[in-house]
Design an enzyme around this catalytic site. Sequence first.
Site, PDB file in Angstrom:
ATOM      1  N   HIS A  79      27.309 -18.997   8.639  1.00 13.10           N
ATOM      2  CA  HIS A  79      26.787 -18.057   9.637  1.00 13.10           C
ATOM      3  C   HIS A  79      27.215 -18.490  11.050  1.00 13.10           C
ATOM      4  CE1 HIS A  79      24.656 -16.038   6.538  1.00 13.10           C
ATOM      5  NE2 HIS A  79      23.730 -16.955   6.364  1.00 13.10           N
ATOM      6  N   ASP A  87      30.547  -9.707   5.982  1.00 13.55           N
ATOM      7  CA  ASP A  87      30.107 -10.324   4.727  1.00 13.55           C
ATOM      8  C   ASP A  87      30.990 -11.519   4.402  1.00 13.55           C
ATOM      9  OD1 ASP A  87      28.640 -10.662   2.424  1.00 13.55           O
ATOM     10  OD2 ASP A  87      29.711  -9.115   1.299  1.00 13.55           O
ATOM     11  N   LEU A 105      32.472  -1.269  26.645  1.00 14.56           N
ATOM     12  CA  LEU A 105      32.074  -1.251  25.229  1.00 14.56           C
ATOM     13  C   LEU A 105      30.558  -1.265  25.042  1.00 14.56           C
ATOM     14  CD1 LEU A 105      32.878  -1.659  22.166  1.00 14.56           C
ATOM     15  CD2 LEU A 105      32.646  -4.106  22.599  1.00 14.56           C
TER      16      LEU A 105
HETATM   17  C1  FPP Z   1      26.732 -11.983   5.334  1.00 13.28           C
HETATM   18  O1  FPP Z   1      27.177 -13.162   4.747  1.00 13.28           O
HETATM   19  C2  FPP Z   1      26.292 -12.127   6.684  1.00 13.28           C
HETATM   20  C3  FPP Z   1      24.997 -12.010   7.110  1.00 13.28           C
HETATM   21  C4  FPP Z   1      23.857 -11.772   6.243  1.00 13.28           C
HETATM   22  C5  FPP Z   1      24.625 -12.123   8.498  1.00 13.28           C
HETATM   23  C6  FPP Z   1      25.675 -11.970   9.514  1.00 13.28           C
HETATM   24  C7  FPP Z   1      25.447 -12.991  10.537  1.00 13.28           C
HETATM   25  C8  FPP Z   1      26.360 -13.545  11.342  1.00 13.28           C
HETATM   26  C9  FPP Z   1      27.758 -13.129  11.396  1.00 13.28           C
HETATM   27  C10 FPP Z   1      25.981 -14.663  12.233  1.00 13.28           C
HETATM   28  C11 FPP Z   1      24.996 -14.302  13.262  1.00 13.28           C
HETATM   29  C12 FPP Z   1      25.369 -13.084  13.990  1.00 13.28           C
HETATM   30  C13 FPP Z   1      25.112 -12.847  15.279  1.00 13.28           C
HETATM   31  C14 FPP Z   1      25.490 -11.565  15.876  1.00 13.28           C
HETATM   32  C15 FPP Z   1      24.482 -13.845  16.127  1.00 13.28           C
HETATM   33  P1  FPP Z   1      26.491 -13.645   3.422  1.00 13.28           P
HETATM   34  O2  FPP Z   1      25.542 -14.734   3.755  1.00 13.28           O
HETATM   35  O3  FPP Z   1      25.877 -12.499   2.680  1.00 13.28           O
HETATM   36  O4  FPP Z   1      27.729 -14.190   2.637  1.00 13.28           O
HETATM   37  P2  FPP Z   1      27.932 -14.302   1.042  1.00 13.28           P
HETATM   38  O5  FPP Z   1      27.891 -12.890   0.516  1.00 13.28           O
HETATM   39  O6  FPP Z   1      29.277 -14.933   0.921  1.00 13.28           O
HETATM   40  O7  FPP Z   1      26.824 -15.163   0.520  1.00 13.28           O
END
Ligand code: FPP
Length: 250
Positions: free
Chosen positions: A45, A28, A139
């Site tokens: 992201h 997150d 893994l």
């Molecule tokens: C949360 O940050 C993250 C996500 C919703 C997606 C996680 C995605 C990645 C780490 C990138 C792609 C992953 C792979 C495996 C290719 P948020 O957008 O909710 O952050 P915020 O709460 O600060 O708005």
Amino acid sequence: MKTRTSNADLHSQIDLKRLPQHIAVIMDGNGRWARKRHLPRIAGHRAGIGAVRQVVEACARLGVPCLTLYAFSVENWKRPHTEVKLLMGLLREYLKKEIKELNRNNIRFGAIGRIASLPEPVQHDLRETIEKTSSSTGLRLTLALNYGGRSELIDAVRDLASELNGKDAPDLEAITEQSFSRYLYTRDMPDPDLLIRTSGEMRLSNFLLWQVAYSEIWVTDILWPDFTERELFQAVIDFQRRERRYGGLG
Ligand code: FPP
């Protein structure tokens, strides 16, 4: 003068014989990371992929058997269409680029969630990555995609009910916690010993609701794109200091 413990020092504090058998991560804070830098959310992201690489590699090198990353929830479809599209694009890019590296590190790839409802090109790339890493013995990296803990439980109940449907006198006593867990997406994995969440939020966000019943939870204020093997080592060290009692007296 306060000196910072080096990553090698942290690594040496880890007891490799008592590693968590399954680490689950709620990644997150990508959006906040981007906002702090006046960048579009997608830049967060994209930076998050760097952290994914670090953690996957660190788990593989440590010898952690299973790592499950929450990459896209059933609720994430509510985000603006452009963000969803870009996230799917990033995922495809990651899968295509990473196959070689996964194989080099003997990592077996998998995905859990309502995969059949993802866009067909994403499903294609997932199938390909699963196939091409299927003989790896190290893994087990699992991405939770279009995943929701409640929908997983609903899917399990539906499977179980359709099995019982064909029987005249189903033996309901035979349904136990152990037998029920064989209907979950994670049926062939141990439950997570350690659940990590970044960016300080104290929530489960519908992640692995059944499986985290006895998991140790480790929350850091670090935003996901800033998460490195250092934080992973700290989480594992902290986990190994805790006394797990599973409701008993120890
Ligand atoms: C949360 O940050 C993250 C996500 C919703 C997606 C996680 C995605 C990645 C780490 C990138 C792609 C992953 C792979 C495996 C290719 P948020 O957008 O909710 O952050 P915020 O709460 O600060 O708005």
